[in-house]
Design an enzyme around this catalytic site. Sequence first.
Site: not given
Ligand code: HPA
Length: 290
Positions: A31, A62, A84, A86-87, A114, A212-213, A236, A249
């Site tokens: 991402s 993406h 992903h 989650y998709e 990310a 998440m990947s 983050n 996001h």
């Molecule tokens: N959690 C999950 N996936 C992420 C995060 C997070 O804090 N930051 C970027 N992708």
Amino acid sequence: MSAQMEIIFAARDYIQTRTEIRPQIAIILGSGLGALADDVQVDAVFPYGEIPGFPVSTVAGHAGQLVLGTLAGKKVVVMQGRFHCYEGYPMSLIILPVRVMHALGAISLIVTNAAGGLNPDFNPGEVMLITDHINTMGSNALIGPNDDLIGPRFPDMTHTYAPDLRALALNVAKRAGIPLRQGVYVATSGPTYETPAERRHLRVIGGDAVGMSTVPEVTAANHAGMRILGMSAITNKATGDQDQQPDSHEEVLAMAKVAGKKLVRLVRSVIEAMPILDYVTPDQLTDIIE
Ligand code: HPA
């Protein structure tokens, strides 16, 4: 030939008839990290929807295309955008591009993502070298029939993140003056960010960054015997402590751009420094032997 192999070869053949590039290195851009593809001397671009068997990526940020070309003197195949859990895609589709890139000739995989910083020492904008991972996605990419021609039924995962490539990345980072954290990447299925309690849990079990990947693709690449280098853009703070701020996001994408600048420089320098054997097709090999 297994059904899996037929799907892989159909995609490989489609690509190979449209480009002369025989990539040695596969790269997956996460991402907000698509900028690395701008440095590639492009020979061919394939929107995912065009490649037989490929799904179409649905997430904002993406691009969703496979780029073949030359980067820092090496032949590369770049996934600009990935698929992903989650998709809603089945694992078999999430890992298909990795298997296709391997079938195209890539023996090394550089994977980026990310991620949230679970480790309280980590700050948004920093880069983390992945030393190992923990899969909390609730599924494994290799569940289902195994094709022994791709890899073993019960793959070893001890040296998944190649020690020599990690050493090379640390060296390159030092020379470039880019601080490089090291740690364990934890994968969740998403799409929710974690609750503070979940984040504290992930810290206790040994995680330094959460995303998440990556784990499905790395699992498939390791299965196929590829050499893997993984790096996370910390976007983050995700400590789950009292001062935990809400996640968005948009903020993740903005910080991915900051860390992405360092990641792009690092990946480029790593590729430049990577010792590579030229890819030889079976036909060329026969010619050489004769
Ligand atoms: N959690 C999950 N996936 C992420 C995060 C997070 O804090 N930051 C970027 N992708």
